[in-house]
Design a protein around this motif. Sequence first.
Motif, short mmCIF file in Angstrom:
data_model
loop_
_atom_site.label_atom_id
_atom_site.label_comp_id
_atom_site.label_asym_id
_atom_site.label_seq_id
_atom_site.Cartn_x
_atom_site.Cartn_y
_atom_site.Cartn_z
N GLY A 129 -3.14 -18.34 7.57
CA GLY A 129 -4.39 -17.77 8.07
C GLY A 129 -4.83 -18.42 9.36
O GLY A 129 -5.31 -17.74 10.29
N ALA A 130 -4.68 -19.76 9.44
CA ALA A 130 -5.01 -20.47 10.67
C ALA A 130 -4.12 -20.01 11.81
O ALA A 130 -4.57 -19.81 12.95
N VAL A 131 -2.83 -19.85 11.51
CA VAL A 131 -1.87 -19.36 12.51
C VAL A 131 -2.25 -17.96 12.98
O VAL A 131 -2.23 -17.65 14.18
N MET A 132 -2.64 -17.11 12.04
CA MET A 132 -3.02 -15.74 12.36
C MET A 132 -4.24 -15.71 13.28
O MET A 132 -4.31 -14.95 14.24
N GLY A 133 -5.22 -16.57 12.96
CA GLY A 133 -6.41 -16.65 13.80
C GLY A 133 -6.08 -17.11 15.21
O GLY A 133 -6.59 -16.56 16.20
N PHE A 134 -5.20 -18.11 15.30
CA PHE A 134 -4.80 -18.61 16.62
C PHE A 134 -4.03 -17.55 17.40
O PHE A 134 -4.17 -17.44 18.62
N SER A 135 -3.22 -16.76 16.69
CA SER A 135 -2.41 -15.74 17.37
C SER A 135 -3.25 -14.61 17.95
O SER A 135 -2.78 -13.87 18.81
N VAL A 136 -4.49 -14.47 17.46
CA VAL A 136 -5.41 -13.52 18.07
C VAL A 136 -5.74 -13.95 19.50
O VAL A 136 -5.89 -13.14 20.41
N ILE A 137 -5.81 -15.28 19.70
CA ILE A 137 -6.15 -15.84 21.01
C ILE A 137 -4.90 -16.02 21.87
O ILE A 137 -4.89 -15.72 23.06
N TYR A 138 -3.82 -16.52 21.24
CA TYR A 138 -2.57 -16.77 21.95
C TYR A 138 -1.44 -16.26 21.08
O TYR A 138 -1.18 -16.82 20.01
N ALA A 139 -0.78 -15.21 21.52
CA ALA A 139 0.12 -14.44 20.65
C ALA A 139 1.42 -15.16 20.30
O ALA A 139 1.92 -15.06 19.18
N ASP A 140 2.02 -15.91 21.23
CA ASP A 140 3.36 -16.47 21.01
C ASP A 140 3.28 -17.79 20.27
O ASP A 140 2.94 -18.82 20.85
N THR A 141 3.55 -17.78 18.97
CA THR A 141 3.51 -19.00 18.16
C THR A 141 4.88 -19.32 17.58
O THR A 141 4.97 -20.02 16.58
N GLN A 142 5.95 -18.81 18.18
CA GLN A 142 7.28 -18.99 17.62
C GLN A 142 8.23 -19.66 18.61
O GLN A 142 8.11 -19.50 19.81
N ILE A 143 9.18 -20.41 18.05
CA ILE A 143 10.30 -20.96 18.82
C ILE A 143 11.53 -20.13 18.47
O ILE A 143 11.80 -19.85 17.29
N HIS A 144 12.29 -19.71 19.48
CA HIS A 144 13.44 -18.84 19.27
C HIS A 144 14.73 -19.63 19.39
O HIS A 144 14.97 -20.32 20.37
N PHE A 145 15.57 -19.53 18.34
CA PHE A 145 16.92 -20.11 18.36
C PHE A 145 17.91 -18.96 18.16
O PHE A 145 18.35 -18.68 17.05
#
Length: 407
Positions: free
Chosen positions: A107-123
Amino acid sequence: MIKSLSKYFGPGTFVAAAFIGPGTITICSIAGVTFGMDLIWALALSILATIVLQNMSARVGLVTQKDLGTAMRHVVKHPLLKGILMLLVVLAIVFGNAAYEAGNISGAVMGFSVIYADTQIHFGNFQVDYLPVVIGIICFFILNLNSYKKIESVLIVLVVLMSLSFLATAVITQPDYKALLKGFVLFKMPSESLTTLLAIVGTTIVPYNLFLHSSIVQEKWKGLKGLKSARWDSAIAIGLGGLVSIAVVVAASRLPKQELLSILDMAETLEPLYGVYAKYLLGFGMFAAGITSTLTAALAAAYVLRGCLGWNVSSSHPKFKWTWRGILFLGVFFSSLGINPIQLIQIAQVSNAILLPFIAVLLLVIVSNQKLMGEHKNTWIQNLIGILIILFCLFLSLKSFFMMFNG
């Protein structure tokens, strides 16, 4: 500023921080979008019931200088009954909180992603969210401060900012105040609203908060001098938490009827209607709700295990620390990998639904016990109110139990 706020907020802030989490925000959003303000009365009654029960729990802690788990072990004498009860509490709360923790962090991640969408590291083709780890590290350092006052200060700031965010969002959406008043007094139950109503009550009256509150008050106040302050603290902090829930319902009720799966759906709908500020306020509020619930769920699990297993240790003891660390780690693990521990959550929901009326009954027995509580035992009026709440909890328990297995 924190010192001035701490005059009005104390252990009740932990309770408000615990029940105003991503789950509550999502349920209130769905209630608002689907039924408008018709179910606000249920939310208001749930808050009043929470204040009554949490006051009883705080009184147990201050008068007996025992947490609720320890007090229950003293009241239930039969070894088999005591063992079954303690096992049910540990399964429902400790293991349940481990499952819920993934939802809190997500839920915290979801809230942050509203403000800043990219929350992932890609491998390559593999993606991992880095934010759950960051949130876990932040919460680890806050809890590892091992200081009630410092943790309380962090929660006070987060709860106040979260409350302002959601209240401001509700005001921005220009609510219909007549409809809001009707929502409080008309006691409507639209068709197909029972599931949502039960969810509203179930996310507000939370069993583990009763254990948490009875422990935390002993950190803030020593002895009977804190009784009056504890009553006011519960009313103010939990009342504020109730206003947050109502604000979410109000904001969501202004949206066009749609299928709402997450706070992201609500934020995307708010932005074109009421501007980008509404979206950001909602995102920050959800982020803060996730953080506060992450902190309190881990802490509550440690207090519950300490009381139920009879650990005569302080919050700085390794047993206590490794309990909340384990809960926090599991939440970060499940959230980072995108694993939804749905079966664990369902078991925890059923266990909590079964547990709530039993805990409420035992709490009422404890606060009515002359030997334990002395002159601070319940009056007949308090017992009557407690019995009505227990009957309501029993109804909730039975309905939740049958709906879970039929669904």
